[in-house]
Design a protein around this motif. Structure first.
Motif, short mmCIF file in Angstrom:
data_model
loop_
_atom_site.label_atom_id
_atom_site.label_comp_id
_atom_site.label_asym_id
_atom_site.label_seq_id
_atom_site.Cartn_x
_atom_site.Cartn_y
_atom_site.Cartn_z
N ALA A 110 -58.60 107.19 -34.49
CA ALA A 110 -58.10 107.99 -35.63
C ALA A 110 -56.57 107.53 -35.53
CB ALA A 110 -58.53 109.29 -35.31
N GLY A 111 -55.89 107.49 -34.64
CA GLY A 111 -54.62 106.98 -34.61
C GLY A 111 -54.25 105.45 -35.25
N LEU A 112 -55.41 104.64 -35.05
CA LEU A 112 -55.30 103.30 -35.68
C LEU A 112 -55.58 103.50 -37.14
CD1 LEU A 112 -57.33 101.15 -33.35
CD2 LEU A 112 -54.85 101.14 -33.57
N GLN A 113 -56.43 104.45 -37.82
CA GLN A 113 -56.70 104.65 -39.13
C GLN A 113 -55.47 105.15 -39.76
OE1 GLN A 113 -59.96 107.37 -39.34
NE2 GLN A 113 -61.52 105.72 -38.52
N THR A 114 -54.72 106.05 -39.17
CA THR A 114 -53.46 106.61 -39.63
C THR A 114 -52.33 105.43 -39.57
OG1 THR A 114 -53.70 108.95 -38.73
CG2 THR A 114 -51.74 108.40 -39.29
N LEU A 115 -52.11 104.64 -38.66
CA LEU A 115 -51.39 103.50 -38.60
C LEU A 115 -51.66 102.75 -39.76
CD1 LEU A 115 -48.88 102.12 -37.41
CD2 LEU A 115 -50.44 101.09 -35.58
N ILE A 116 -52.85 102.26 -40.00
CA ILE A 116 -53.21 101.33 -40.93
C ILE A 116 -52.70 102.03 -42.42
CG2 ILE A 116 -55.35 100.25 -42.14
CD1 ILE A 116 -56.28 99.87 -39.32
N MET A 117 -53.22 103.28 -42.56
CA MET A 117 -52.95 103.82 -43.98
C MET A 117 -51.45 103.83 -44.22
SD MET A 117 -54.99 104.82 -46.55
CE MET A 117 -54.12 105.20 -48.04
N ARG A 118 -50.55 104.33 -43.32
CA ARG A 118 -49.17 104.37 -43.44
C ARG A 118 -48.68 102.82 -43.80
NH1 ARG A 118 -46.31 108.69 -41.63
NH2 ARG A 118 -44.67 107.05 -41.54
N THR A 119 -49.08 101.75 -42.99
CA THR A 119 -48.84 100.53 -43.31
C THR A 119 -49.12 99.99 -44.63
OG1 THR A 119 -48.97 100.02 -40.92
CG2 THR A 119 -48.74 98.07 -42.28
N VAL A 120 -50.44 100.36 -45.20
CA VAL A 120 -50.92 99.92 -46.58
C VAL A 120 -49.96 100.58 -47.61
CG1 VAL A 120 -52.77 100.08 -48.19
CG2 VAL A 120 -53.10 99.34 -45.76
N VAL A 121 -49.68 101.76 -47.46
CA VAL A 121 -48.78 102.49 -48.53
C VAL A 121 -47.47 102.03 -48.48
CG1 VAL A 121 -47.83 104.72 -49.04
CG2 VAL A 121 -50.24 104.48 -48.38
N GLU A 122 -46.80 101.75 -47.32
CA GLU A 122 -45.50 101.14 -47.26
C GLU A 122 -45.19 99.72 -47.41
OE1 GLU A 122 -41.77 101.26 -43.88
OE2 GLU A 122 -43.61 102.28 -43.57
N GLY A 123 -46.06 99.04 -46.91
CA GLY A 123 -46.04 97.50 -47.03
C GLY A 123 -46.89 96.73 -47.92
N GLY A 124 -48.17 97.54 -48.40
CA GLY A 124 -48.92 97.00 -49.39
C GLY A 124 -50.19 96.49 -48.62
N GLU A 125 -50.06 95.99 -47.54
CA GLU A 125 -51.37 95.23 -46.92
C GLU A 125 -51.19 95.30 -45.18
OE1 GLU A 125 -51.64 91.45 -48.04
OE2 GLU A 125 -49.37 90.83 -47.31
N VAL A 126 -52.11 95.39 -44.55
CA VAL A 126 -52.43 95.17 -43.15
C VAL A 126 -53.41 94.41 -42.82
CG1 VAL A 126 -53.64 97.56 -42.71
CG2 VAL A 126 -52.24 96.59 -41.12
N LEU A 127 -53.30 93.68 -41.46
CA LEU A 127 -54.25 92.79 -41.00
C LEU A 127 -54.68 93.18 -39.45
CD1 LEU A 127 -51.93 89.60 -41.96
CD2 LEU A 127 -54.28 90.53 -42.99
N PRO A 128 -55.47 94.14 -39.60
CA PRO A 128 -56.19 94.56 -38.30
C PRO A 128 -57.17 93.26 -37.71
CG PRO A 128 -56.54 96.30 -39.93
CD PRO A 128 -56.19 95.04 -40.32
N ARG A 129 -56.80 93.01 -36.42
CA ARG A 129 -57.79 91.78 -35.92
C ARG A 129 -58.58 92.29 -34.78
NH1 ARG A 129 -54.59 86.38 -33.72
NH2 ARG A 129 -56.46 85.24 -33.23
N HIS A 130 -59.85 91.71 -34.91
CA HIS A 130 -60.77 91.99 -33.65
C HIS A 130 -60.14 91.13 -32.54
CE1 HIS A 130 -63.60 93.61 -36.36
NE2 HIS A 130 -63.55 92.36 -37.26
N ARG A 131 -60.39 91.86 -31.51
CA ARG A 131 -59.97 91.34 -30.02
C ARG A 131 -61.05 91.34 -28.98
NH1 ARG A 131 -56.01 87.48 -30.26
NH2 ARG A 131 -54.13 88.23 -31.15
N ASN A 132 -61.92 90.39 -28.84
CA ASN A 132 -62.91 90.49 -27.72
C ASN A 132 -62.31 90.41 -26.33
OD1 ASN A 132 -64.90 90.34 -29.43
ND2 ASN A 132 -64.59 88.27 -29.63
#
Length: 495
Positions: A128-150
């Motif tokens: 849930a914290g990652l979702q909040t961070l992603i949403m804040r970044t999208v509103v403020e910066g326009g986009e975000v690039l979460p990356r899968h890490r095995n």
């Protein structure tokens, strides 16, 4: 028809007819669309027919920097980011496995909840914290690039997989050409069918002072299957996202400048207490009367209770500071424009509820909730939550934590807080009773899992029956008015 048209029509009648038809079509267009006319009203209206990527490319870096500066220093902009994150994510958008096998669903959901606590590659946030961070970044910066890490099986994770959140700055916008044989637009590489096949990402944030090295400013191609590009897509073919503050940046800047000017003016007016005007007394100045202090210096300041002595011909004019009559109207309309431009309501952004009532609040919140649902179901869930679930299931199966098979999923979004809880609940109950929505839908709107809700109700009812307790909230035995329920005809208890 002018002379040229008539001449062409006499020499080549077919060409003349085409010119006449084109002239008539242009005249009809001019009459139909006022916005397409040219003249005094449209002078200085410069437009372009460029694509979304041509518009975004040269402007994105500056828009992003100014948007972040606005969020850092403007309280209303910071509030907008909080509002969007709180309403779209809330306490988290959580999945519910729907394989049809109850035991497998419980096992899958329990495993995902354990993984959520350690899903952050930086080790600080849960899912849930990652979702909040992603949403804040999208509103403020326009986009975000979460990356899968095995991760390795020996890293001690419930499932050897984590998510790393990267800002849009990591995408190398200088990679914008077809020199490599593949079409690359602002750091995103496509194949011949216009499918994303890779992202050119910097190794470190280009704005980090420690990244100003040859290695830090070097980008590498990362397969598209390893990156989730989350942004709001506004035009067909749009590759990059723009900050949500883009339409209101200038208005917000003007508001800050206007407030600063008003504050400076108020300070200046408060500092000047009076003006002393003197006339030439021809050198005649009686002894003991004057505007000097005991040490012979002129009086240039005022103190509470001070009585200055003036020379003959000197007069005092006190200043009365006046407030700017345009301050409140300008601030109000600018804030309203900022709220509209960022998709929130005026009362949400400012906290001003002086003229609000139930009807106005409800009308505004209904429209805002539609925008929130769009952000949830058309951006955050398909671009981030669903890819994370697929990678989680794939990794869990490969690691032996789950058996192979399909794992359908349902996403439970956070409930919207009611404006008037009693009225909203009564409306929901009436909707279920009339069949406008099902009981499952009703429970889902409040952010709960219908199956889990039924299991909890059955468990609680059985526990109360075992100890012989009847609460006023038990609809099986107590009516809405608080009386005992009458046994229905055909009820086994009647026998």
């Amino acid at each position: 028809m002018n002379i040229l048209d008539k001449a062409i029509g006499w020499i080549a009648p077919e060409s003349g007819a085409k010119r006449a038809r084109a002239r008539v079509a242009m005249e009809m267009m001019r009459r139909s669309y006022d916005g397409a006319t040219t003249g005094r009203r449209t002078d200085g209206w410069n437009t372009s027919g460029t694509s979304a990527n041509a518009e975004i490319g040269p402007a994105l870096a500056r828009l992003r920097a100014r948007s972040r500066d606005l969020v850092r220093n403007n309280p209303y902009a910071a509030r907008v980011v909080d509002i969007w994150a709180a309403n779209v994510v809330g306490t988290g958008i959580m999945p519910q496995s729907r394989t049809g096998n109850e035991e497998l669903d419980k096992r899958t959901n329990a495993l995902f909840r354990r993984w959520c606590e350690q899903c952050d590659a930086e080790g600080q946030l849960d899912f849930a914290g990652l979702q909040t961070l992603i949403m804040r970044t999208v509103v403020e910066g326009g986009e975000v690039l979460p990356r899968h890490r095995n991760r390795r099986p020996g890293d001690g994770l419930p499932v050897p997989y984590q998510v790393q959140v990267l800002e849009g700055d990591f995408l190398d916008s200088s990679r914008d050409s077809t020199l490599t044989g593949r079409r690359t637009i602002q750091g995103v590489e496509f194949d011949a069918l216009d499918r994303r096949i890779g992202y050119w990402l910097f190794r470190t944030h280009p704005g980090d002072p420690y990244s100003v090295t040859a290695e830090g400013l070097t980008s590498a191609l990362v397969p598209a299957s390893e990156v989730m590009h989350v942004y709001r897509k506004l035009r067909s073919g749009q590759v990059r996202g723009v900050p949500w503050f883009a339409p209101v940046l200038l208005k917000a800047r003007d508001l800050d400048d206007f407030h600063e000017a008003a504050i400076v003016r108020a300070r200046m007016e408060a500092c000047i207490g009076m003006v002393v005007t003197s006339t030439d007394d021809g050198g005649q100045n009686p002894i003991g009367i004057g505007s000097e202090t005991e040490n012979g210096r002129r009086v240039e300041g005022m103190e509470p209770g001070m009585v200055p002595y003036l020379k003959p011909g000197e007069t005092v004019q006190f200043l009365n500071p006046t407030a700017s009559p345009s301050f409140d109207p300008f601030t109000l309309h600018t804030l309203m424009a900022m709220a509209v431009g960022t998709g929130v309501t005026y009362d949400q952004m400012t906290g001003d509820l002086r003229q609000a009532n139930y009807s106005s609040l409800r009308a505004g919140k209904v429209e805002f909730r539609r925008l929130v649902e769009q952000a949830q179901w058309q951006m955050l869930i398909p671009m981030f939550c669903a890819p994370v679930w697929r990678r989680f299931i794939e990794t869990a199966v490969l690691s032996g934590a789950l058996p192979a098979g399909d794992y359908p999923v349902e996403w439970a979004t956070p409930a919207h807080e009611p404006i008037d809880p009693l009225k909203d609940m009564q409306a929901d109950i009436l909707a279920v009773r009339t069949g406008r929505m099902t009981w499952d839908h009703f429970v889902g709107l409040w952010g709960f899992d219908p199956k889990q809700q039924l299991a909890d109700i059955a468990r609680i009812n059985a526990a109360m029956d075992d100890v012989g307790v009847t609460l006023d909230t038990d609809p099986r035995k107590v009516t809405k008015a608080g009386g005992a329920q009458q046994a229905q005809q055909g009820d086994p208890q009647d026998a």
